[in-house]
Motif scaffolding. Structure first.
Motif, PDB file in Angstrom:
ATOM      1  N   TRP A  32      41.841  46.276  41.651  1.00 57.33           N
ATOM      2  CA  TRP A  32      40.485  46.102  41.304  1.00 57.33           C
ATOM      3  C   TRP A  32      39.586  46.043  42.599  1.00 57.33           C
ATOM      4  CZ3 TRP A  32      38.672  48.223  37.038  1.00 57.33           C
ATOM      5  CH2 TRP A  32      39.616  48.293  35.873  1.00 57.33           C
ATOM      6  N   THR A  90      30.215  38.792  40.365  1.00 57.96           N
ATOM      7  CA  THR A  90      30.138  39.783  39.205  1.00 57.96           C
ATOM      8  C   THR A  90      29.768  41.056  39.791  1.00 57.96           C
ATOM      9  OG1 THR A  90      29.315  37.866  38.107  1.00 57.96           O
ATOM     10  CG2 THR A  90      28.992  40.242  37.126  1.00 57.96           C
ATOM     11  N   LYS A  97      33.035  45.185  33.457  1.00 63.20           N
ATOM     12  CA  LYS A  97      32.519  44.135  34.198  1.00 63.20           C
ATOM     13  C   LYS A  97      33.563  43.391  34.770  1.00 63.20           C
ATOM     14  CE  LYS A  97      29.709  39.814  33.596  1.00 63.20           C
ATOM     15  NZ  LYS A  97      28.877  38.766  32.574  1.00 63.20           N
ATOM     16  N   LEU A  98      33.707  43.076  36.064  1.00 65.35           N
ATOM     17  CA  LEU A  98      34.481  42.353  36.696  1.00 65.35           C
ATOM     18  C   LEU A  98      33.782  40.877  36.966  1.00 65.35           C
ATOM     19  CD1 LEU A  98      36.284  44.941  39.237  1.00 65.35           C
ATOM     20  CD2 LEU A  98      37.143  43.958  36.783  1.00 65.35           C
ATOM     21  N   GLN A  99      34.506  39.814  37.043  1.00 68.84           N
ATOM     22  CA  GLN A  99      34.035  38.637  37.413  1.00 68.84           C
ATOM     23  C   GLN A  99      35.107  37.664  38.044  1.00 68.84           C
ATOM     24  OE1 GLN A  99      32.334  35.426  34.606  1.00 68.84           O
ATOM     25  NE2 GLN A  99      30.665  36.629  35.313  1.00 68.84           N
ATOM     26  N   ILE A 123      41.103  37.624  38.402  1.00 64.00           N
ATOM     27  CA  ILE A 123      39.755  38.311  38.129  1.00 64.00           C
ATOM     28  C   ILE A 123      39.650  38.339  36.587  1.00 64.00           C
ATOM     29  CG2 ILE A 123      38.710  40.739  38.160  1.00 64.00           C
ATOM     30  CD1 ILE A 123      39.721  40.848  41.081  1.00 64.00           C
ATOM     31  N   TYR A 124      38.524  38.092  36.116  1.00 62.77           N
ATOM     32  CA  TYR A 124      38.348  38.277  34.559  1.00 62.77           C
ATOM     33  C   TYR A 124      37.544  39.511  34.510  1.00 62.77           C
ATOM     34  CZ  TYR A 124      39.245  33.403  33.946  1.00 62.77           C
ATOM     35  OH  TYR A 124      40.197  32.181  34.065  1.00 62.77           O
ATOM     36  N   ARG A 125      38.138  40.561  33.587  1.00 61.28           N
ATOM     37  CA  ARG A 125      37.778  41.958  33.436  1.00 61.28           C
ATOM     38  C   ARG A 125      37.154  41.754  32.048  1.00 61.28           C
ATOM     39  NH1 ARG A 125      42.356  46.178  32.449  1.00 61.28           N
ATOM     40  NH2 ARG A 125      42.375  44.888  30.689  1.00 61.28           N
TER      41      ARG A 125
END
Length: 247
Positions: A32, A90, A97-99, A123-125
């Motif tokens: 990512w 972000t 959305k990646l955070q 990573i939060y997707r």
């Protein structure tokens, strides 16, 4: 409610990819980050106090586990970012959305000032699924098998997290009306199906015997059904990105 049927997960699949939006497999994280680098997508760094800057990835040092970002031209915006104990990045890629948390951010001066930080551990997707629709790739799947022995199997034109669009044959009467509810089994693929309740949002009548176009919203989804839908949409987006790369 759900009679979900999902094939077993492959032994080498990472559960973090499909569950809870969290990615913590190093290979997935780097993939990512490479997407962010390749696309030069804008990244916003924010603090809990509301300070924010925008940047882009300049490079990835995989052996050292470090990432380098562009420093903002307005240098007075940088001190609150560097001094913050909590920093969140972000970014958006297509409908995703990646955070991720950024720790140990420092400014490095050379030919030009850059920002460096360790590669995140996770990573939060978050899927912006309402806006993304998976178009039907064939005649058999996806489809809606209406409840009732005498009721037909209806072709699904596209699927989103919010609902489905149906191709309702003109000879299947009566055609559903707005706010009418339809119950049945949504067959996303041969081995992936679940029970669902849909509410008709609108109907566009076909001309000269052509099928009607029926837009429906999910009334409710069981957790296992929602997860299967998430995986289905994610996989479709991955295939779409891969096809764009090879064109």
């Amino acid at each position: 409610m759900s009679d979900l049927k999902i094939p077993p997960m492959a032994p080498d699949a990472s559960p973090a990819v499909d569950a809870d939006f969290r990615l913590d497999a190093p290979g997935e994280i780097m993939n990512w980050l490479r997407e962010l680098l390749r696309s030069q997508a804008r990244i916003q760094l924010t603090t809990p106090d509301g300070a924010a800057i925008h940047t882009v990835l300049r490079s990835l040092d995989t052996p050292q586990g470090m990432l380098t970002m562009e420093a903002p031209q307005a240098r007075d915006t940088l001190p609150p970012i560097l001094s913050s104990d909590e920093l969140v990045a972000t970014a958006f890629l297509d409908k995703i959305k990646l955070q991720f948390d950024v720790s140990g951010l420092v400014a490095i001066r050379g030919e030009g000032e850059v920002l460096r930080a360790p590669v995140p551990l996770r990573i939060y997707r978050f899927q912006r699924r309402q806006a993304y629709r998976v178009a039907s790739a064939g005649q058999l799947y996806p489809a809606l098998k209406l409840n009732g022995a005498d009721l037909p199997r209806i072709r699904v034109v596209n699927v989103s997290a919010g609902g489905v669009a149906l191709q309702w044959p003109a000879n299947v009467v009566p055609a559903p009306r707005a706010l009418e509810e339809l119950s049945g089994t949504l067959e996303l693929e041969r081995e992936v199906s679940f029970s669902t309740l849909l509410r008709v949002q609108h109907l566009t009548e076909g001309e000269d015997g052509a099928p009607h176009h029926v837009g429906c919203a999910f009334v409710s989804l069981a957790p296992t059904a929602a997860r299967a839908l998430q995986v289905f949409i994610d996989q479709a987006q991955k295939r779409e990105r891969l096809m764009r790369r090879t064109v």
